[in-house]
Scaffold this active site. Structure first.
Site, PDB file in Angstrom:
ATOM      1  N   ASP A 115       0.833  -1.195   0.000  1.00 29.18           N
ATOM      2  CA  ASP A 115       0.000   0.000   0.000  1.00 29.18           C
ATOM      3  C   ASP A 115       0.870   1.248   0.000  1.00 29.18           C
ATOM      4  OD1 ASP A 115      -2.110   1.757   0.178  1.00 29.18           O
ATOM      5  OD2 ASP A 115      -2.326   1.546   2.342  1.00 29.18           O
ATOM      6  N   ASP A 322      -1.659   5.827  -6.769  1.00 34.36           N
ATOM      7  CA  ASP A 322      -1.926   4.869  -5.699  1.00 34.36           C
ATOM      8  C   ASP A 322      -1.874   3.437  -6.227  1.00 34.36           C
ATOM      9  OD1 ASP A 322      -2.778   4.068  -3.071  1.00 34.36           O
ATOM     10  OD2 ASP A 322      -4.788   3.777  -3.874  1.00 34.36           O
TER      11      ASP A 322
END
Length: 443
Positions: A115, A322
């Protein structure tokens, strides 16, 4: 007088030696120059049809977008079917790629979701008050000779968004993360020896989590790659890392490189390298922000003011790249203009793709070229000219051709599907992001 001078010289020499030793210890703590880790897709172990995969990915992506937007823009009115968590929103929902991490001595391997939108590295631990199901046994710190709990006075404990001091073990650092979807993790901030790829790293801070809700499938925890001091990249001390997400083929692994391995592979590259500055948001320093200036569909540069994508003075809006969000999201005004341009420039008939979670779909039963218009994202100093497969996805069983671009509530998010088959370099030292069209499965 001579004795006093000699004493001062010896004292200064001792301090100098201690400083040198301290610096050496810090620099040699992780002296590995490079690292390679192969990532796999989170659904790679499931026997899903392409239609089912699309449903799963769009659902996870939409939930993550909602949580991210809530955190950045504090939009409490956004509906997701659940209320905000009571604790700090540190993580933004399930990611899409998993890496294996060896923890402890002896080393045991655990799958962790990567992440780039958070920092903490954590895995589930014994004794467990509440844990979700995972494919491997829980990590047992009592069986590792290198496990240590970190004290509350440690700098890394102070870097946590929410922590408290335990009453045992020299006031150990206890953390608690509550997420926007009501999932959470709690445990002890500790340090361990970790195996990453084929390399061993000592004294890596991580969360030994013993009270966790559901919400982290096909994993035992999370590997934060954000810009904060707790992230894996910060702890390893690498100034560069990269990923190259392979096409939507779950049998192919995607390489993630660190350190000196982060360089363009000429034999796998299919285009030239471009770079754009990495921006920082003081309110949310862990995220990787970009300066998106405009969008071209077909041969028309759309009439969207660059201020639409910019960071607000209060830290809201902006454009984030992201790894954990599958789809790409644009601010509503920008999205509506892009959608209208695709509809007007595509000869196919618009179809209902709501069952898969997509907003814009066309009816397309053929596997040939669909003739959708070109898409170019204009960043500061770089133009990201995208292949059709990065922004449209076709399911031959349903006969749907759907756009992987969706409306956000406030912020723009460059998702991982738009990044597939690009070698993306995060140069943290120079605050620069580079991308090169690349056959990722050739790396």
């Amino acid at each position: 007088m001579k004795t006093k001078n000699l004493h001062n010289i010896l004292t200064l020499t001792t301090i100098f030696i201690l400083l040198i030793s301290s610096c050496h210890a810090k620099s040699s703590k992780h002296s590995v120059k490079h690292l390679r880790i192969d990532l796999r897709h989170i659904d790679s172990t499931g026997n899903f049809s392409k239609y089912e995969l699309l449903q799963r990915m769009t659902h996870r992506s939409h939930q993550r977008m909602i949580q991210l937007t809530r955190r950045i823009s504090n939009l409490a009115h956004i509906e997701s079917g659940q209320e905000l968590g009571a604790q700090t929103d540190a993580y933004l929902g399930t990611g899409e790629f998993v890496m294996d991490v060896g923890v402890g001595t002896p080393s045991l391997s655990f799958p962790g979701i990567i992440d780039t939108g958070s920092d903490l590295v954590w895995t589930q631990c014994k004794p467990c008050v509440r844990c979700f199901n995972q494919s491997t046994a829980l990590f047992d710190p009592s069986r590792s000779s290198t496990y240590k709990q970190l004290p509350c006075k440690s700098d890394l404990c102070k870097a946590l968004p929410a922590s408290q001091c335990g009453k045992t073990n020299n006031y150990s650092c206890q953390y608690a993360y509550g997420y926007a979807d009501l999932s959470f993790t709690q445990g002890n901030l500790s340090s361990e020896t970790m195996m990453l790829g084929s390399q061993e790293f000592k004294n890596i801070a991580f969360g030994c989590a013993n009270n966790n809700s559901d919400g982290f499938p096909q994993s035992s925890g999370l590997v934060g790659l954000g810009r904060g001091p707790l992230s894996l990249t910060s702890q390893l001390g690498f100034k560069k890392f990269s990923h190259c997400f392979a096409s939507l083929d779950l049998k192919k692994k995607s390489p993630m490189l660190f350190g000196s391995l982060v360089r363009i592979n000429a034999s796998a590259a299919t285009g030239s390298t471009q770079s754009t500055p990495l921006l920082q948001n003081r309110e949310f320093p862990s995220f990787y922000y970009l300066s998106l200036l405009g969008i071209t569909v077909g041969t028309t540069k759309l009439n969207i003011p660059s201020s639409t994508f910019a960071l607000n003075s209060d830290g809201g809006s902006g454009t984030i790249i992201d790894s954990g969000t599958t789809l790409t999201y644009l601010q509503p005004k920008a999205y509506n203009i892009v959608r209208k341009a695709f509809v007007s420039q595509t000869k196919l008939h618009v179809a209902d793709g709501s069952t898969t979670g997509f907003d814009l779909c066309f009816k397309a039963t053929s596997n040939t070229t669909f003739g959708v218009p070109k898409l170019i994202l204009h960043f500061l100093g770089a133009d990201l000219d995208l292949p059709e497969s990065n922004y449209f996805i076709h399911d031959k069983d349903s006969g749907l051709l759907c756009s992987t671009i969706m409306p956000s509530f406030d912020s723009a998010i460059i998702g991982n599907m738009l990044q597939q088959n690009f070698f993306v370099i995060y140069d943290i030292g120079k605050n620069k992001l580079s991308f090169t069209p690349t056959q990722c499965d050739k790396l």
